[in-house]
Design a protein around this motif. Structure first.
Motif, short mmCIF file in Angstrom:
data_model
loop_
_atom_site.label_atom_id
_atom_site.label_comp_id
_atom_site.label_asym_id
_atom_site.label_seq_id
_atom_site.Cartn_x
_atom_site.Cartn_y
_atom_site.Cartn_z
N ALA A 106 0.83 -1.21 0.00
CA ALA A 106 0.00 0.00 0.00
C ALA A 106 0.86 1.25 0.00
O ALA A 106 0.60 2.21 -0.74
N THR A 110 1.93 4.66 -2.96
CA THR A 110 1.72 6.10 -2.75
C THR A 110 2.99 6.91 -2.63
O THR A 110 2.96 8.12 -2.80
N ASP B 8 -7.13 12.75 3.93
CA ASP B 8 -6.99 11.59 3.03
C ASP B 8 -7.58 10.38 3.73
O ASP B 8 -7.47 10.24 4.94
N ASP B 9 -8.22 9.51 2.94
CA ASP B 9 -8.80 8.30 3.55
C ASP B 9 -7.79 7.16 3.62
O ASP B 9 -8.11 6.09 4.11
N ASP B 10 -6.57 7.39 3.13
CA ASP B 10 -5.53 6.37 3.20
C ASP B 10 -4.75 6.57 4.51
O ASP B 10 -3.92 7.49 4.63
N ASP B 53 -6.41 15.01 -0.44
CA ASP B 53 -6.57 14.08 -1.55
C ASP B 53 -7.80 14.54 -2.35
O ASP B 53 -8.60 15.33 -1.84
#
Lengths: 374, 121
Positions: A106, A110, B8-10, B53
């Motif tokens: 993951a 990014t 951000d949702d990450d 984001d």
């Protein structure tokens, strides 16, 4: 015994007994079912909580390693200590190893630059590459695909040889993963496996390969004309479309022989490629094919459009002219449009033909000469 | 002390960005996991910088930019951080008032430099 006493004490009939049995059966079944659901819910929740805890723990360590490694001169002992502590946690279970592998994949998606290189190093130092390679030997195609994805995402190029074995896998998704992995991992010759590839090239594969090649260094992009003579029809079609999209003019010299290909899709795509590459050198070859493809309206339409783009002699225009009385409307339309847009000589040829045929093409000519539709 | 909002949702990404910005001593870093939380935090606080984001639950990053510029009428510097690097999206973000656009995958070191520049540090 007790049940018999209870039944006789209340004077229950045989029919009532059946109902009681059925009732008890459903009651016990419902009880077991609810218990099963509760236990599975509980287990799932526990697992999720454990995963979140592990993820947070790993993320904290990864943040520290990545950021400290890229910002300041941190002693190697500190790095070693963090790696060892991560190893200790991962030793506990394969679940922990999988959480870590997911976390690395993951993050790798990014972040880029030196931080991304550190992630690749961590992956190897934690021996997760061996864990991913072991997945390639598992029976389930999902596990194999997961292993391939991890190895690819974390750029473990030593696995190319092991991954290559799945190019002929029965499972389509696994083949697709393999294909893409090889494109991404093989830095020198990303598509070398096409030399011997006998399988199908799905639209998913084509789109992804195009996406990755368009993002990569142009020096890595191979000359697609080398696969024009492949025995695999999918490879020929793919190579042609890539040569066209990437505007590989080096492919022009190898295009004429594809006009004699036995598959009409190859001929159609070859004509589109010639059109797109504006290969004026091939105008004679294309013009010579007019009689060959007259009966195929789809090929004829492409051929006429192609000639409309690359023609430059009277003979070429004459070849287009022969299509003006084609039985298919689309072919006639494209032929008229090609002549109308080429030059004055071609436009006069079109008007003369129309007059000679009592204005049969007047409708098409009015349409293509309409300024608002230009 | 400067206040920075990261939307951000990450989770992994937010955690890394927060860690990086804190290490660089840029100030206090707040996080929002979705557009709704981001809007709430923006309405209740004043930030010196926003990193967002584009694709988030409830409200997109572009909606956050519009909210800051047109509803809150603030000129807080905004960095858009997105995997979508299409020219159209980048131009749209700048047109709406974003100050910078970083395409994922990105380098945390590069982000820190851009933050520093926007905060005039």
């Amino acid at each position: 015994m007790m049940y018999e006493q209870w039944v006789s004490a209340y004077g229950i009939t045989a029919e009532e007994k059946v109902f009681i049995f059925i009732g008890m059966f459903f009651f016990i079944a419902a009880f077991l079912f609810i218990t099963f659901i509760l236990i599975s819910r509980f287990t799932k929740n526990n697992r999720q909580q454990h995963e979140v805890a592990l993820r947070n723990h790993f993320q904290r360590s990864l943040n520290a390693i990545i950021i400290m490694e890229t910002t300041s001169a941190v002693p190697d002992s500190s790095y070693r200590f963090k790696i060892e502590s991560l190893k200790n946690v991962m030793k506990q279970s394969s679940f922990a190893r999988q959480v870590m592998a997911n976390q690395l994949v993951a993050l790798k998606k990014t972040i880029s630059g030196s931080s991304s290189k550190i992630l690749e190093r961590i992956y190897i130092e934690l021996d997760l590459h061996s864990y991913s390679i072991r997945k390639l030997k598992r029976g389930s195609w999902k596990m194999k695909a997961q292993g391939i994805r991890e190895l690819t995402e974390l750029n473990y190029t030593d696995a190319i040889h092991s991954i290559r074995n799945f190019l002929t896998a029965n499972n389509k998704t696994l083949r697709e993963e393999t294909f893409l992995a090889l494109v991404r991992l093989d830095q020198d010759k990303p598509l070398s496996f096409l030399d011997h590839y006998t399988g199908e090239l799905t639209p998913w594969m084509r789109i992804n390969i195009h996406y990755h090649l368009s993002k990569s260094d142009s020096r890595r992009i191979p000359d697609f004309s080398q696969w024009f003579t492949s025995s695999n029809l999918d490879v020929v079609l793919f190579s042609l479309s890539m040569a066209r999209q990437l505007r590989q003019t080096s492919a022009v010299t190898k295009l004429p022989e594809l006009l004699s290909h036995s598959d009409v899709r190859v001929v159609a795509l070859t004509l589109e490629t010639i059109t797109e590459l504006e290969a004026y050198d091939l105008a004679d070859v294309v013009a010579e094919k007019t009689a060959t493809f007259w009966n195929n309206e789809k090929i004829s339409a492409r051929l006429v459009r192609c000639l409309g783009r690359i023609s430059y002699t009277h003979e070429h225009k004459q070849a287009i002219l022969t299509y003006l009385d084609h039985p298919d409307y689309n072919v006639r339309f494209y032929a008229a449009k090609a002549l109308y847009t080429l030059d004055d000589e071609a436009r006069n040829m079109l008007q003369d033909f129309n007059r000679g045929m009592n204005g049969i093409l007047s409708g098409i000519i009015n349409h293509i000469s309409e300024p608002l539709l230009q | 002390m400067m206040k920075i909002l990261v939307c951000d949702d990450d989770e992994a990404l937010v955690s890394m960005v927060r860690f990086k910005l804190s290490r660089e001593n840029f100030g206090e870093v707040f996080k929002a996991a979705d557009g709704r939380e981001a809007k709430r935090l923006l309405d209740e606080n004043t930030f010196d910088l926003i990193i967002s984001d584009i694709h988030m639950p409830f409200h997109s990053g572009l909606e956050i930019v519009t909210h800051v510029r047109q509803v809150l009428k603030k000129n807080t510097p905004i960095i858009i951080l997105s995997a979508e690097g299409l020219e159209e999206t980048v131009l749209q973000a700048f047109d709406m008032g974003a100050n910078d656009f970083i395409t994922k995958p990105f380098s945390p070191a590069e982000l820190a430099i851009r933050v520093k520049r926007l905060l005039n540090l």
